[in-house]
Design a protein around this motif. Structure first.
Motif: not given
Length: 357
Positions: A283-290, A304-306, A342-351
């Motif tokens: 999750c891009t909020h605080v890193g919980c598993p979606v 975690c936070h809906q 095809q590649s890695d993520f094109t942006e940072p993962v997580g919070p």
């Protein structure tokens, strides 16, 4: 007085044994039975520190000495963190690190607690008092009285007068949180830039998508419409040291929708394969598993936070505290029909704060 069946008047037993309060306006009476007198306070028993100035000074020295010991414990915990670092090759270093940091923190907390208790039992005023109940909203007189009470408490505790105790207590309270501040540094990489580390994951061009936790490769034909899989990069399941750290960045949710349900932008039209899409599980909020996928609405929910994300629209945020969409992993199939990146993520993962320098 009351009348009996013969008309004779006599005194009511209830009235003779109780206090009667009458409310003439309402025509009712309240009988208070078995009322007790206020016993008052027991006689005050002075302590040895109240009678002997020498014992009072001795107790004062004991209190501020304990507060100074608390400061020593806090400094020792910080020194132990630096003197006994944790090294990946030596499991014994974990025991030494935890042992000495724990001893320092225990000493700091025990000394400050013991000093506070001894101060209260031996030096603060121990006269019993009464606090009268009053309305929540105080008048100006009540507020002025509150100031007087604080001044009285200061006089009774000696906080303003006993400078050594006061200053040592303030020093102990300041020093005690410092080990926690230092220990927080250990949550991140010690010798590397965390921003750079979180910008890159194990996903590379041609890396197969495998089931979590078995590591079994996935074919596009294995997915039915409405299905979802928890996915990790090929090779992660067999990885030793650092496996959990890599999984925390590379975990992915794989889902298959009807191709016509996807609302893809032109630049991402080739990132999916026949309705199969892959998005970061973090999750891009605080890193919980979606990890909750709703088939009918095509929404992903973070428990975690809906926070909710719309899978049909590049996992854009539709509800909750998350501020940006889940990063999408571009995928396709290889010559054998297995799903690959095809590649890695094109942006940072997580919070989101991880990407801020």
């Amino acid at each position: 007085m009351a009348k009996d069946d013969n008309g004779a008047e006599h005194e009511s037993a209830a009235a003779s044994s109780s206090v009667v309060r009458a409310d003439t306006s309402a025509g009712t009476g309240v009988v208070v039975r078995n009322s007790l007198e206020n016993p008052g306070f027991p006689p005050h028993r002075p302590r040895i520190t109240d009678l002997n100035p020498k014992e009072e000074r001795k107790a004062e020295r004991a209190v501020y000495t304990l507060f100074y010991v608390s400061i020593v414990g806090s400094v020792f915990a910080i020194a132990a963190y630096m003197a006994f670092p944790i090294t990946a090759e030596d499991p014994g270093s974990v025991r030494l690190n935890n042992l000495f940091i724990g001893l320092g923190l225990s000493l700091a907390l025990l000394a400050i607690g013991t000093g506070a208790v001894h101060w209260g039992k031996a030096l603060m005023s121990d006269h019993e008092g009464v606090d009268e109940r009053h309305p929540v909203r105080g008048t100006d007189e009540v507020r002025a009285r509150a100031v007087e009470i604080f001044q009285q408490a200061n006089d009774e505790s000696g906080f303003g007068r006993r400078t050594l105790i006061r200053n040592s207590l303030i020093g102990a309270l300041i020093a005690f949180p410092l080990p926690a501040v230092v220990l927080f540094r250990g949550l991140g990489p010690q010798d590397q830039d965390p921003v750079a580390l979180l910008n890159e994951t194990m996903w590379k061009k041609g890396t197969r998508l495998t089931l979590d936790p078995s590591g079994t490769p996935i074919k596009a034909a294995d997915l039915t419409i409405g299905s979802s899989f928890h996915v990790i990069p090929d090779g992660l399941a067999a990885m030793g040291h650092g496996r959990l750290e890599e999984k925390a960045k590379a975990a992915v949710l794989l889902m298959r929708l009807k191709p016509e349900d996807l609302k893809e932008t032109p630049e991402r039209a080739t990132w999916s394969y026949q309705g199969i899409v892959a998005y970061s599980k973090i999750c891009t909020h605080v890193g919980c598993p979606v990890a909750l996928y709703e088939q009918q609405t095509h929404h992903l929910l973070c428990p975690c936070h809906q926070s909710q994300f719309d899978v049909t629209n590049h996992c854009e945020v539709i509800f909750g505290p998350a501020k940006r969409a889940l990063p999408q992993l571009p995928i396709t199939v290889d010559a054998e029909g297995y799903l690959i990146a095809q590649s890695d993520f094109t942006e940072p993962v997580g919070p989101s704060f991880w990407e801020r320098k």
